[in-house]
Scaffold this motif. Structure first.
Motif, PDB file in Angstrom:
ATOM      1  N   ALA A 158      14.639  23.559  43.962  1.00 34.38           N
ATOM      2  CA  ALA A 158      13.944  22.427  44.580  1.00 34.38           C
ATOM      3  C   ALA A 158      14.602  21.098  44.207  1.00 34.38           C
ATOM      4  CB  ALA A 158      12.487  22.421  44.154  1.00 34.38           C
ATOM      5  N   ARG A 159      14.711  20.208  45.176  1.00 37.44           N
ATOM      6  CA  ARG A 159      15.189  18.850  44.937  1.00 37.44           C
ATOM      7  C   ARG A 159      14.013  17.897  44.720  1.00 37.44           C
ATOM      8  NH1 ARG A 159      20.195  17.614  47.355  1.00 37.44           N
ATOM      9  NH2 ARG A 159      21.445  19.475  47.579  1.00 37.44           N
TER      10      ARG A 159
ATOM     11  N   ALA B 266       9.775   3.993  42.008  1.00 36.42           N
ATOM     12  CA  ALA B 266      10.941   4.001  42.901  1.00 36.42           C
ATOM     13  C   ALA B 266      11.347   5.414  43.312  1.00 36.42           C
ATOM     14  CB  ALA B 266      12.112   3.294  42.225  1.00 36.42           C
ATOM     15  N   ASP B 267      10.906   6.439  42.563  1.00 40.93           N
ATOM     16  CA  ASP B 267      11.280   7.800  42.953  1.00 40.93           C
ATOM     17  C   ASP B 267      10.077   8.732  43.132  1.00 40.93           C
ATOM     18  OD1 ASP B 267      10.461   8.300  40.382  1.00 40.93           O
ATOM     19  OD2 ASP B 267      12.369   9.111  39.680  1.00 40.93           O
TER      20      ASP B 267
ATOM     21  N   ASP C 297      17.247  13.505  43.724  1.00 36.92           N
ATOM     22  CA  ASP C 297      18.555  13.139  44.270  1.00 36.92           C
ATOM     23  C   ASP C 297      18.904  11.705  43.890  1.00 36.92           C
ATOM     24  OD1 ASP C 297      19.331  15.491  45.826  1.00 36.92           O
ATOM     25  OD2 ASP C 297      17.576  15.030  47.057  1.00 36.92           O
ATOM     26  N   ALA C 298      20.201  11.430  43.763  1.00 35.54           N
ATOM     27  CA  ALA C 298      20.638  10.083  43.406  1.00 35.54           C
ATOM     28  C   ALA C 298      20.307   9.100  44.532  1.00 35.54           C
ATOM     29  CB  ALA C 298      22.134  10.084  43.126  1.00 35.54           C
ATOM     30  N   LYS C 299      20.445   9.554  45.767  1.00 37.53           N
ATOM     31  CA  LYS C 299      20.071   8.726  46.907  1.00 37.53           C
ATOM     32  C   LYS C 299      18.768   9.245  47.479  1.00 37.53           C
ATOM     33  CE  LYS C 299      24.282   7.199  48.898  1.00 37.53           C
ATOM     34  NZ  LYS C 299      24.377   5.872  48.320  1.00 37.53           N
ATOM     35  N   LYS C 300      17.958   8.309  47.972  1.00 37.64           N
ATOM     36  CA  LYS C 300      16.667   8.735  48.517  1.00 37.64           C
ATOM     37  C   LYS C 300      16.614   8.447  50.014  1.00 37.64           C
ATOM     38  CE  LYS C 300      14.703   6.167  45.331  1.00 37.64           C
ATOM     39  NZ  LYS C 300      15.570   5.987  44.183  1.00 37.64           N
TER      40      LYS C 300
END
Lengths: 249, 309
Positions: A213-214, B120-121, B140-143
């Protein structure tokens, strides 16, 4: 031309789900499961195209637990020629689903993938678009009409202000909306016949895809409930009540 | 790093949904750039520049961007993505179409239809037609995020951000625009209207829907919605559908007329401030979410309601 139709096993649309009180998720034990309603529409469209002589074979694919075989048997009973079950007990996110489907597309080489615009459990509305991206091919989402002609598809899409028609080069991915068609019911003889149709079993590893899962689900909770309202007896009473609410009328 | 917000617009005007998604974006970070991709879209870009909190507007114009085709639009967003850690859009038909494509091209999981920003995440989003709310954290580093605009207020005007013209990415050439059939109406837009009046299967025909619902809508200055049953039966156009898979609305006043209240419909309107239900069937589930219920024949009471307004 082959058409690939991904189908997902989800909680039946009539079931009112229960959220576990400890916030760990949704209680799916002893709950009726069915094919995602949008995927029934996808399957119907694929079968119609085959009946119209536009496709030679319809392949159903499902990614999920062993019980997803039931969903694939329903697809076969509707009229799919064969099925592929990519078996995993993990909860697979749309990106991983798209990657597995990309593996199936590479192996089968369909001219068209028709998929539901969203699954009614996680309501993500991502898989078809992600698959098209991974294939490097066009997508036509939220379809209410699909016409195939000479290596192209003219697709009418349901968009915010009305309808948009686009033309896409095949191979491509179409995601279906509600008004595309009315899915057929499988007849008893075809349900019996479906039990003998070929169903191939695979795993995500066969396609080199990790289902890790991400997104971390930290908590699942009940939505806030509305306070119980009242019944009014007449239009006059209704208008009085609405006028008494600040900023409403 | 900065946030890139995809504007929802028709080249001439910016939709209200952009201002709502901006509110969500500003809760994630303070440096928000708005991307206006289209053709002859300067007016939309200028409108975006006036939204309070926007630090820059990027205007990309080309023939291939004129009609929001997913492939060239996704290619453009991906070409810009290096400078941003969050790519965000309202969950409009354009946002829902293009953002997952962007996410897959960047090998990122998308968070769909957020209703609350926790950090923010970390976000809240509805699942199972809004019958459960998940709190999810991206790793993930980018959202890549879409925003359920009904859950956020519009960011006000009052800004004056610079507009920078940028070039479109090469079009992959896989798709072509044929035509639009977009209804024009003087009524407010469904997703941003203060009042929505919706009709269901009980209306019985497209003629009756027009005859009974529309005059009340016009008197109230309301947008018009419909249940899936009414749309499937052809009483109302598809873009009026309110529900899990249609539009999600949260007006000050929602009036449901002849709608039984399937969970899929409730998913699209139960966050409205005041809900009124008018239905002949006293047992209809819509009454369970209604603040004010009127058990009556809508054909009798709606004309009275209009006269009394």
């Amino acid at each position: 031309m082959k058409i690939l139709v991904p189908v997902k096993r989800v909680v039946d649309f009539n079931v009112r789900i229960r959220v576990n009180p400890d916030g760990s998720g949704v209680d799916l034990s002893n709950v009726k499961m069915s094919m995602n309603p949008f995927d029934e529409i996808s399957m119907e469209e694929a079968l119609k195209l085959k009946e119209a002589g536009k496709a030679a074979e319809v392949i159903a694919v499902s990614i999920g637990p062993a019980k997803a075989e039931e969903t694939l048997r329903s697809a076969l009973a509707m009229g799919a020629d064969r099925a592929i079950l990519v078996e995993t007990d993990d909860s697979v996110e749309p990106l991983a689903v798209a990657k597995i489907l990309k593996g199936v597309v590479d192996a089968e080489g369909p001219g068209l993938v028709i998929v539901g615009k969203q699954a009614i459990d996680d309501d993500s509305n991502q898989t078809g678009q992600m698959l098209a991206a991974l294939m490097g091919r066009a997508q036509a989402t939220f379809a209410s009409k699909v016409e195939l002609e000479g290596g192209k598809a003219a697709v009418t899409r349901e968009v915010d202000g009305g309808l948009q028609t686009i033309e896409i080069e095949l191979p491509a991915v179409v995601t279906v909306d509600l008004r595309l068609n009315e899915p057929r019911y499988a007849s008893l003889p075809s349900i019996m016949k479906a039990k003998k149709k070929p169903l191939e079993k695979k795993t995500p590893a066969d396609y080199g895809v990790s289902t890790a899962a991400r997104l971390k689900v930290l908590r699942t909770e009940e939505p806030s409930t509305r306070k119980v309202g009242i019944k009014v007896k007449s239009v006059a009473e209704l208008i009085d009540k609405l006028r008494a609410e600040p900023g409403v009328l | 790093m900065a946030i890139l917000l995809l504007a929802d617009h028709d080249n001439t005007a910016l939709s209200e949904q952009t201002a709502k998604a901006l509110t969500a974006a500003l809760q994630i970070g303070r440096d928000v750039h708005v991307l206006v991709a289209g053709k002859n879209a300067k007016a939309a870009a200028e409108a975006a520049a006036k939204l309070s909190g926007v630090t820059k507007v990027l205007l990309a114009e080309s023939d291939t961007l004129a009609n929001n085709l997913a492939e060239p639009l996704a290619a453009l967003i991906v070409s810009l993505s290096g400078g941003y850690d969050t790519l965000i859009s309202a969950a409009t038909s354009v946002g829902k179409n293009v953002m997952p494509r962007v996410a897959a091209l960047l090998d990122v999981a998308q968070v769909s239809e957020i209703i609350e920003v926790q950090s923010a995440d970390t976000f809240k989003r509805p699942v199972y037609a809004g019958n459960a709310i998940q709190t999810v954290q991206t790793t993930d580093a980018k959202k890549v995020i879409t925003v359920r605009s009904a859950a956020f207020a519009s960011a006000p005007e009052g800004g004056s951000a610079p507009v920078e013209t940028i070039t479109a990415a090469p079009d992959p050439g896989l798709s072509k625009f044929v035509r639009d059939a977009i209804a024009t109406s003087d009524r407010p837009e469904l997703t941003s209207a203060k009042i929505v009046i919706s009709g269901g299967r009980a209306l019985g025909s497209a003629e009756k829907f027009k005859e009974v619902i529309l005059p009340v809508a016009d008197k109230l200055g309301a947008a018009v919605g419909a249940s899936r049953a009414a749309v499937d039966a052809g009483y109302a156009p598809n873009d009026w559908q309110v529900g899990q898979t249609g539009k999600v609305v949260a007006p000050h006043l929602y009036i449901a007329c002849g709608i039984s209240g399937a969970i899929q419909h409730l998913a699209g309107m139960k966050d409205s401030k005041i809900i009124v239900a008018i239905n002949k069937d006293a047992e209809a589930p819509i009454f369970q979410v209604a603040d004010y219920g009127l058990v009556a024949d809508l054909f009798e009471v709606l004309p009275q309601f209009k006269e009394a307004l």
